[in-house]
Motif scaffolding. Structure first.
Motif, PDB file in Angstrom:
ATOM      1  N   HIS A  13       1.107  -1.282   0.234  1.00 32.74           N
ATOM      2  CA  HIS A  13      -0.030   0.364   0.017  1.00 32.74           C
ATOM      3  C   HIS A  13       0.761   1.382   0.040  1.00 32.74           C
ATOM      4  O   HIS A  13       2.065   1.734   0.883  1.00 32.74           O
ATOM      5  CB  HIS A  13      -0.900   0.259   1.420  1.00 32.74           C
ATOM      6  N   ASN A  14       0.771   2.047  -1.320  1.00 30.18           N
ATOM      7  CA  ASN A  14       1.793   2.994  -1.249  1.00 30.18           C
ATOM      8  C   ASN A  14       3.226   2.870  -1.235  1.00 30.18           C
ATOM      9  O   ASN A  14       3.637   4.154  -0.545  1.00 30.18           O
ATOM     10  CB  ASN A  14       1.637   4.394  -0.067  1.00 30.18           C
ATOM     11  N   GLY A  39      -4.719  -0.860  -2.451  1.00 27.13           N
ATOM     12  CA  GLY A  39      -4.972   0.367  -2.766  1.00 27.13           C
ATOM     13  C   GLY A  39      -3.972   1.938  -2.881  1.00 27.13           C
ATOM     14  O   GLY A  39      -4.675   2.975  -2.572  1.00 27.13           O
ATOM     15  N   SER A  40      -2.882   1.314  -3.150  1.00 21.25           N
ATOM     16  CA  SER A  40      -2.476   2.331  -3.912  1.00 21.25           C
ATOM     17  C   SER A  40      -2.598   3.806  -4.446  1.00 21.25           C
ATOM     18  O   SER A  40      -2.733   3.063  -5.681  1.00 21.25           O
ATOM     19  CB  SER A  40      -0.598   1.769  -3.968  1.00 21.25           C
ATOM     20  N   GLU A  41      -2.398   4.904  -3.836  1.00 24.04           N
ATOM     21  CA  GLU A  41      -2.018   6.273  -4.961  1.00 24.04           C
ATOM     22  C   GLU A  41      -1.134   6.365  -5.258  1.00 24.04           C
ATOM     23  O   GLU A  41      -1.100   7.747  -6.057  1.00 24.04           O
ATOM     24  CB  GLU A  41      -2.670   7.051  -4.158  1.00 24.04           C
ATOM     25  N   ASP A  42       0.015   6.121  -5.293  1.00 20.80           N
ATOM     26  CA  ASP A  42       1.437   6.335  -6.112  1.00 20.80           C
ATOM     27  C   ASP A  42       1.560   5.265  -7.089  1.00 20.80           C
ATOM     28  O   ASP A  42       1.342   4.272  -7.381  1.00 20.80           O
ATOM     29  CB  ASP A  42       2.600   6.179  -4.573  1.00 20.80           C
TER      30      ASP A  42
END
Length: 257
Positions: A13-14, A39-42
């Motif tokens: 995760h991120n 759900g990583s946003e990077d």
């Protein structure tokens, strides 16, 4: 005996800032790389795919259930489970390769060296922080614990490998404290749901015994200010865990699911 194929398994995760080092340290050992992302946003997913990983997405289930799911996605029965902020030393990578050449155990453990306050600790609670991460999933797997999950061997013996697993957590102290606070919530809920009760003796004695054990008998004082801070924080949160448990019984609410 033919050398068994190995799956490298991670949950993420991120983790883009550290994942490359982790994968570089172990990619030569792996015939398959599994990444279960929550759900990583990077750039975690894109980076993992550049290394040939098969990426699956799953909202976070808790550490134990998430890791069990990741292991189930592996193509091979022998798995090496790493966190995204860990990496193998060359000595450990060689030990893993040698063990897999003719495995005679169901699982293997090795020492983890933790970094805290910008340095690797050598004593106390931080080293050797034994981790069982290489195993045959037919005979071992992660526990269902939401936090502080462990690998449990149900059939066969456990071996010990030479070399260190470096834990390069780059989190700031404030984030580390927030994480420990969340962990104590989960632990207190688990104890409450199991009907466990503690009194003043446990509340006071547990953190005191923990501090003496790691700071004095496990030579944590040799790590200087970083060693003192690491053990003092751990002892404080042992107190917090039991204080939260007492609070839950006094509030008398329903036991958590």
């Amino acid at each position: 005996m033919n050398k068994p194929a190995l799956s490298l398994v991670l949950i993420t995760h991120n983790a883009a800032s550290q994942l490359a080092q982790t994968l570089e340290s172990a990619r030569a050992l792996a015939d398959d790389i599994v990444v279960l992302d929550s759900g990583s946003e990077d750039d975690t997913v894109a980076l993992a795919e550049r290394y040939g990983a098969r990426v699956t997405h799953q909202p976070f289930l808790g550490f134990g259930p998430q890791k069990r799911l990741a292991v189930s996605l592996a193509r091979h029965d022998w798995v090496l489970c790493l966190d995204a902020d860990e990496r193998l030393t060359p000595e450990l990578a060689q030990s893993i390769a040698a063990a897999l050449a003719a495995p005679d155990k169901a699982a293997y453990r090795f020492a983890r060296r933790n970094r805290f306050f910008g340095r690797y600790l050598k004593h106390g609670e931080a080293y050797p922080d034994w981790c069982l991460r290489l195993f045959d999933r037919r005979r071992a797997n992660w526990s269902e614990d939401m936090v502080h999950e462990t690998v449990r061997v149900v059939d066969g013996a456990t071996g010990t490998l030479a070399g260190d697993l470096l834990h390069d957590s780059a989190e700031e102290l404030g984030h580390y404290l927030q994480k420990q606070n969340r962990y104590t919530d989960i632990q207190a809920d688990k104890l409450y749901a199991a009907g466990k009760r503690v009194g003043a003796l446990k509340l006071i004695g547990s953190p005191l015994v923990r501090f003496i054990r790691y700071y004095v008998f496990r030579l944590g004082f040799l790590d200087g200010a970083a060693g003192f801070a690491h053990i003092a924080i751990g002892s404080f949160f042992a107190f917090v865990k039991y204080a939260k448990l007492i609070e839950r019984w006094r509030q008398g609410g329903p036991t958590p699911r």
